[in-house]
Scaffold this motif. Structure first.
Motif, PDB file in Angstrom:
ATOM      1  N   MET A 189       0.836  -1.197   0.000  1.00 30.43           N
ATOM      2  CA  MET A 189       0.000   0.000   0.000  1.00 30.43           C
ATOM      3  C   MET A 189       0.874   1.250   0.000  1.00 30.43           C
ATOM      4  O   MET A 189       1.880   1.308   0.699  1.00 30.43           O
ATOM      5  N   LYS A 190       0.500   2.216  -0.814  1.00 33.64           N
ATOM      6  CA  LYS A 190       1.283   3.449  -0.878  1.00 33.64           C
ATOM      7  C   LYS A 190       1.124   4.212   0.432  1.00 33.64           C
ATOM      8  O   LYS A 190       0.101   4.121   1.107  1.00 33.64           O
ATOM      9  N   LYS A 191       2.134   4.987   0.711  1.00 37.25           N
ATOM     10  CA  LYS A 191       2.133   5.739   1.970  1.00 37.25           C
ATOM     11  C   LYS A 191       0.921   6.675   2.060  1.00 37.25           C
ATOM     12  O   LYS A 191       0.265   6.782   3.091  1.00 37.25           O
ATOM     13  N   LEU A 231      -2.104   4.697   2.835  1.00 38.67           N
ATOM     14  CA  LEU A 231      -2.052   4.220   4.216  1.00 38.67           C
ATOM     15  C   LEU A 231      -2.479   5.326   5.181  1.00 38.67           C
ATOM     16  O   LEU A 231      -3.322   5.114   6.069  1.00 38.67           O
ATOM     17  N   ILE A 232      -1.932   6.508   4.970  1.00 35.84           N
ATOM     18  CA  ILE A 232      -2.256   7.646   5.832  1.00 35.84           C
ATOM     19  C   ILE A 232      -3.737   7.991   5.724  1.00 35.84           C
ATOM     20  O   ILE A 232      -4.421   8.209   6.727  1.00 35.84           O
ATOM     21  N   LYS A 291      -6.148   6.047   4.916  1.00 37.12           N
ATOM     22  CA  LYS A 291      -6.966   4.987   5.517  1.00 37.12           C
ATOM     23  C   LYS A 291      -6.991   5.118   7.044  1.00 37.12           C
ATOM     24  O   LYS A 291      -8.046   5.002   7.674  1.00 37.12           O
ATOM     25  N   ILE A 292      -5.823   5.360   7.611  1.00 38.97           N
ATOM     26  CA  ILE A 292      -5.761   5.523   9.074  1.00 38.97           C
ATOM     27  C   ILE A 292      -6.613   6.714   9.505  1.00 38.97           C
ATOM     28  O   ILE A 292      -7.388   6.643  10.455  1.00 38.97           O
ATOM     29  N   ARG A 293      -6.467   7.810   8.751  1.00 38.62           N
ATOM     30  CA  ARG A 293      -7.203   9.024   9.120  1.00 38.62           C
ATOM     31  C   ARG A 293      -8.708   8.800   9.053  1.00 38.62           C
ATOM     32  O   ARG A 293      -9.434   9.101  10.003  1.00 38.62           O
ATOM     33  N   THR A 333     -10.437   6.020   9.058  1.00 37.77           N
ATOM     34  CA  THR A 333     -10.907   5.029  10.038  1.00 37.77           C
ATOM     35  C   THR A 333     -11.019   5.660  11.423  1.00 37.77           C
ATOM     36  O   THR A 333     -12.023   5.484  12.133  1.00 37.77           O
ATOM     37  N   ALA A 334     -10.004   6.404  11.805  1.00 31.98           N
ATOM     38  CA  ALA A 334     -10.002   7.012  13.140  1.00 31.98           C
ATOM     39  C   ALA A 334     -11.125   8.033  13.275  1.00 31.98           C
ATOM     40  O   ALA A 334     -11.828   8.069  14.299  1.00 31.98           O
ATOM     41  N   LEU A 335     -11.279   8.861  12.246  1.00 28.79           N
ATOM     42  CA  LEU A 335     -12.303   9.905  12.348  1.00 28.79           C
ATOM     43  C   LEU A 335     -13.711   9.300  12.390  1.00 28.79           C
ATOM     44  O   LEU A 335     -14.606   9.840  13.044  1.00 28.79           O
ATOM     45  N   PHE A 343      -8.408  12.627  21.399  1.00 29.38           N
ATOM     46  CA  PHE A 343      -8.804  11.262  21.048  1.00 29.38           C
ATOM     47  C   PHE A 343      -7.564  10.420  20.689  1.00 29.38           C
ATOM     48  O   PHE A 343      -7.396   9.291  21.170  1.00 29.38           O
ATOM     49  N   ILE A 383      -6.484   7.035  22.796  1.00 24.71           N
ATOM     50  CA  ILE A 383      -6.550   5.668  22.234  1.00 24.71           C
ATOM     51  C   ILE A 383      -5.170   5.056  22.014  1.00 24.71           C
ATOM     52  O   ILE A 383      -5.050   3.852  21.837  1.00 24.71           O
ATOM     53  N   GLU A 430     -10.869  -0.015  15.412  1.00 30.90           N
ATOM     54  CA  GLU A 430     -10.282  -0.615  14.218  1.00 30.90           C
ATOM     55  C   GLU A 430      -8.953   0.050  13.873  1.00 30.90           C
ATOM     56  O   GLU A 430      -8.000  -0.586  13.427  1.00 30.90           O
ATOM     57  N   VAL A 431      -8.919   1.363  14.122  1.00 26.82           N
ATOM     58  CA  VAL A 431      -7.689   2.094  13.786  1.00 26.82           C
ATOM     59  C   VAL A 431      -6.507   1.604  14.632  1.00 26.82           C
ATOM     60  O   VAL A 431      -5.359   1.580  14.182  1.00 26.82           O
ATOM     61  N   MET A 478      -5.083  -1.350  13.092  1.00 26.89           N
ATOM     62  CA  MET A 478      -4.259  -1.009  11.926  1.00 26.89           C
ATOM     63  C   MET A 478      -2.829  -0.644  12.320  1.00 26.89           C
ATOM     64  O   MET A 478      -1.896  -0.858  11.559  1.00 26.89           O
ATOM     65  N   ILE A 512      -1.451  12.119  11.964  1.00 23.58           N
ATOM     66  CA  ILE A 512      -2.360  11.757  10.873  1.00 23.58           C
ATOM     67  C   ILE A 512      -3.803  12.127  11.199  1.00 23.58           C
ATOM     68  O   ILE A 512      -4.510  12.704  10.377  1.00 23.58           O
ATOM     69  N   VAL A 513      -4.233  11.803  12.418  1.00 21.48           N
ATOM     70  CA  VAL A 513      -5.647  12.020  12.752  1.00 21.48           C
ATOM     71  C   VAL A 513      -5.901  13.489  13.074  1.00 21.48           C
ATOM     72  O   VAL A 513      -6.826  14.103  12.560  1.00 21.48           O
ATOM     73  N   ILE A 524       5.927   4.855  10.047  1.00 27.69           N
ATOM     74  CA  ILE A 524       5.201   4.751   8.775  1.00 27.69           C
ATOM     75  C   ILE A 524       5.842   3.676   7.891  1.00 27.69           C
ATOM     76  O   ILE A 524       5.145   2.879   7.251  1.00 27.69           O
ATOM     77  N   GLN A 552       4.122   0.327   6.407  1.00 27.71           N
ATOM     78  CA  GLN A 552       4.141   0.023   4.969  1.00 27.71           C
ATOM     79  C   GLN A 552       4.689  -1.373   4.714  1.00 27.71           C
ATOM     80  O   GLN A 552       4.157  -2.125   3.905  1.00 27.71           O
ATOM     81  N   ASN A 598       2.160  -3.951   5.689  1.00 23.31           N
ATOM     82  CA  ASN A 598       1.098  -4.007   4.684  1.00 23.31           C
ATOM     83  C   ASN A 598       1.554  -4.738   3.434  1.00 23.31           C
ATOM     84  O   ASN A 598       0.795  -5.463   2.801  1.00 23.31           O
TER      85      ASN A 598
END
Lengths: 497, 171
Positions: A1-3, A6-7, A9-11, A13-15, B31, B35, B113-114, B117, B133-134, B161, B165, B168
């Motif tokens: 997965m490209k960086k 990935l970023i 997706k994490i963002r 999912t968390a939000l 948050f 977490i 879920e996060v 990950m 990121i968040v 990161i 990667q 993944n």
């Protein structure tokens, strides 16, 4: 997965999972704790007296310590102490200037070249950042705390080259920056040419020295190049009072910008005054200081002035490291004005954390190059101007039967026997006759006194180029049977590099 | 970035509007911080509430001119760590019960879920990655919040990161 994915997706999912508790809090129902009151104790004469004496003691001792520790050596205008450092600085700084040039982007067309030059009538720092950024890349490489960089002569482990040197420095994040240089010396009789190669990360730079002659005095310069058309020329324009280097940056065979860099050391921190002249007659002056208090999160503070035909502008900005989320590489973050932030490319410099032993000279690291001295005598000036001042050097010392005709092998043709220090250090003063320091067109308006170096003051004939017997030592580079004493008959005061 | 100082004055005067502005601008960071220490959903909601309640109650302890966001994140971190320690203590005192509690909080569907990950990361790496990121925090502010030099934070982030990667890629 490209960086990037990935970023993202994490963002997301968390939000999506983040709870909202705003409605669970009613501020009007929360008892805010009262402001803590400071309790004042009743006046106590004894305590007041002891505080007074303690304050006085701290004040006086602090003043004395400050005077003792800092006053005599706050500014050092000649921070590079040896020829190894001076020559190393010239080559490494030039190579670092080339770091940021992407060859694939150099083949610009005339039209996009024109588009880049929008700033001749107005000024916005952003327009100049591409040029400034190259110098930031260079400054990060060569400017730092004097305990966090080192230039050292090492044994050559490259069969093609007789000599080697290494530069270790630290980047803004505290990572080690390493350059490895290898070179040969070719004696042309009245001058010497140095041909070398520099390795840094995946980059390779070729470099060579060459001499220019003005009023019978030879000045030693370096050309550090990516290829034939993209290179930097650097000339040492130092004198006994300042250490100054002039750079010319050529892109696609044409002069892109000229600059001069004056070094100052402030409490062991190297500081640079850089004056850049672009090909559009714009002048940018930068005063760069690296904040090295925190070894892992350093920052550049920069004061700038900019001048073009329409006027001038001055200001300040800071430069930090940031990470590009997509590439994962460091980049420069420029902050100026009202919290304006611009990120610019920053070349990879190193990934491993620097350790204190990286900055040790180490054993047997003294110069094996007869043309370099690891420290300069007090009376020696720090220019690298070249003169064939051969007063008392022994020209016979090179072994005539075993010398390497191509590279002046330091082990077979014994270069150390030619005593590099025996040349008369007073006979030729290379700096008083330095026409570059007195050049009114290149003198730094802020530091260089254009009248200080009188081009006529120095007697170019005082250092007698003919006193040493040039015929005794074999100066024929092509004679394999006679060999070379490559350092024969030199005096260190002429800084023959 | 907003200037929190003005809203703090209003917050002291019991303004829910001011609190809403502060909350909306800081909730992602709070948050993320919680977490990265406590993975349990139900606990996180309570801990977020506790964090903001403490912030309001102790607002006079905030020193004007300092970084308010970093101060709030410190409260969040301490609140989460207090919870974590209490839970851990319970595990020591009553292994059976704690197994039930921890088994639940670490393994069942009540987790985020996060967090799954970024499971391979260490707590510190999780904190930095989530805050960046968040909550899109600047590295400078993250460095203040986790009390580490900027260079170290950049390095940890980059390393984390890359680790994710690689994992993944393997999967």
């Amino acid at each position: 997965m490209k960086k990037k994915d990935l970023i993202a997706k994490i963002r997301s999912t968390a939000l999506n999972e983040m709870p909202d508790i705003l409605n669970r809090i009613d501020v009007s129902k929360v008892n805010i704790e009262p402001k803590p009151e400071s309790i004042r104790s009743p006046f106590n004469f004894k305590r007041a007296l002891s505080y007074t004496f303690a304050s006085l003691f701290i004040l006086i001792s602090g003043f004395m310590v400050y005077n003792f520790a800092y006053m005599p050596a706050i500014l050092d205008s000649t921070p590079l102490e040896s020829e190894t450092e001076i020559v190393g600085f010239q080559t490494i700084s030039s190579a670092a200037l080339l770091d940021n040039l992407d060859i694939t982007e150099l083949a610009y067309t005339e039209s996009n070249y024109t588009v880049e030059r929008l700033s001749s009538t107005t000024f916005d720092l952003e327009d100049q950042l591409d040029v400034i950024n190259n110098y930031l890349n260079m400054a990060e490489t060569v400017l730092g705390n004097e305990n966090q960089f080192i230039y050292k002569e090492v044994e050559s482990d490259n069969l093609e080259y007789s000599y080697a040197f290494q530069y270790n420095g630290t980047d803004l994040a505290g990572n080690l920056i390493s350059y490895h240089g290898y070179y040969n010396l070719i004696d042309n009789g009245d001058s010497q040419i140095e041909n070398g190669v520099l390795y840094h990360q995946d980059n390779t730079y070729r470099y060579q020295s060459f001499t220019t002659e003005i009023d019978r005095i030879k000045y030693y310069q370096y050309r550090v190049k990516i290829n034939e058309y993209n290179y930097v020329e650097v000339k040492n324009a130092s004198n006994e009072n300042i250490q100054k280097f002039n750079y010319k940056v050529y892109i696609d065979g044409e002069l892109d910008n000229e600059s001069s860099l004056t070094l100052i050391s402030n409490k062991n921190n190297l500081k640079a005054l850089i004056r850049i002249m672009t090909d559009e007659n714009e002048e940018i002056n930068l005063e760069l200081e690296r904040n090295t208090e925190n070894s892992e999160a350093q920052q550049f503070s920069v004061s700038y002035s900019y001048m073009n035909q329409q006027g001038s502008k001055t200001g300040n900005f800071t430069v930090d490291l940031d990470i590009d989320e997509i590439t994962g590489e460091y980049q420069y973050q420029y902050q100026y004005g009202n919290d304006q932030v611009i990120n610019k490319n920053r070349e990879p410099k190193g990934n491993q954390e620097a350790e204190s032993e990286d900055f040790n000279q180490g054993q047997n690291q003294g110069s094996n190059n007869p043309h370099l001295t690891t420290t300069l005598p007090d009376t020696v000036e720090t220019t690298t101007e070249y003169r064939n001042n051969t007063t008392s050097g022994n020209h016979d010392s090179g072994n005539p039967t075993s010398g390497n005709p191509t590279s002046g092998n330091p082990t077979s043709g014994n270069p150390t026997t030619g005593n590099p220090t025996s040349g008369n250090p007073t006979s030729g003063n290379p700096t008083t006759g330095n026409p570059t320091t007195g050049n009114p067109t290149t003198g730094n308006p802020t530091t260089g006194n254009p009248t200080t170096g009188n081009p006529t003051t120095g007697n170019p004939t005082t250092g007698n180029p003919t006193t040493g017997n040039p015929t005794t030592g074999n100066t024929d580079p092509g004679n394999g049977t006679t060999g070379k004493g490559v350092n024969t008959g030199q005096s260190t005061n002429t800084n023959n590099l | 970035m907003i200037d929190y100082e003005n809203y703090i004055d209003e917050l002291i005067n019991n303004s829910n509007d001011a609190f809403e502005v502060i909350y909306e601008n800081t909730k992602k960071g709070v948050f993320s911080m919680i977490i990265s220490i406590v993975y349990n959903k139900a606990a996180t909601e309570d801990l977020m509430q506790d964090t903001y309640m403490k912030m309001i109650k102790k607002i006079h302890q905030y020193k004007r001119g300092k970084n308010f966001y970093a101060w709030l994140l410190q409260i969040a971190k301490n609140t989460a760590l207090d919870y974590y320690r209490k839970e851990k203590k319970m595990q020591v005192l009553d292994p059976q019960e704690s197994e039930y509690v921890f088994g639940k909080s670490y393994n069942d569907n009540n987790n985020y879920e996060v967090i799954d990950m970024i499971k391979p990361l260490k707590t510190e790496e999780k904190q930095i990655v989530l805050m960046r990121i968040v909550s899109n925090m600047k590295f400078k502010n993250i460095a203040k919040a986790v009390n580490k030099p900027l260079g170290t934070v950049l390095w940890i982030y980059n390393k984390a990161i890359k680790k994710l990667q690689e994992i993944n890629r393997e999967e």
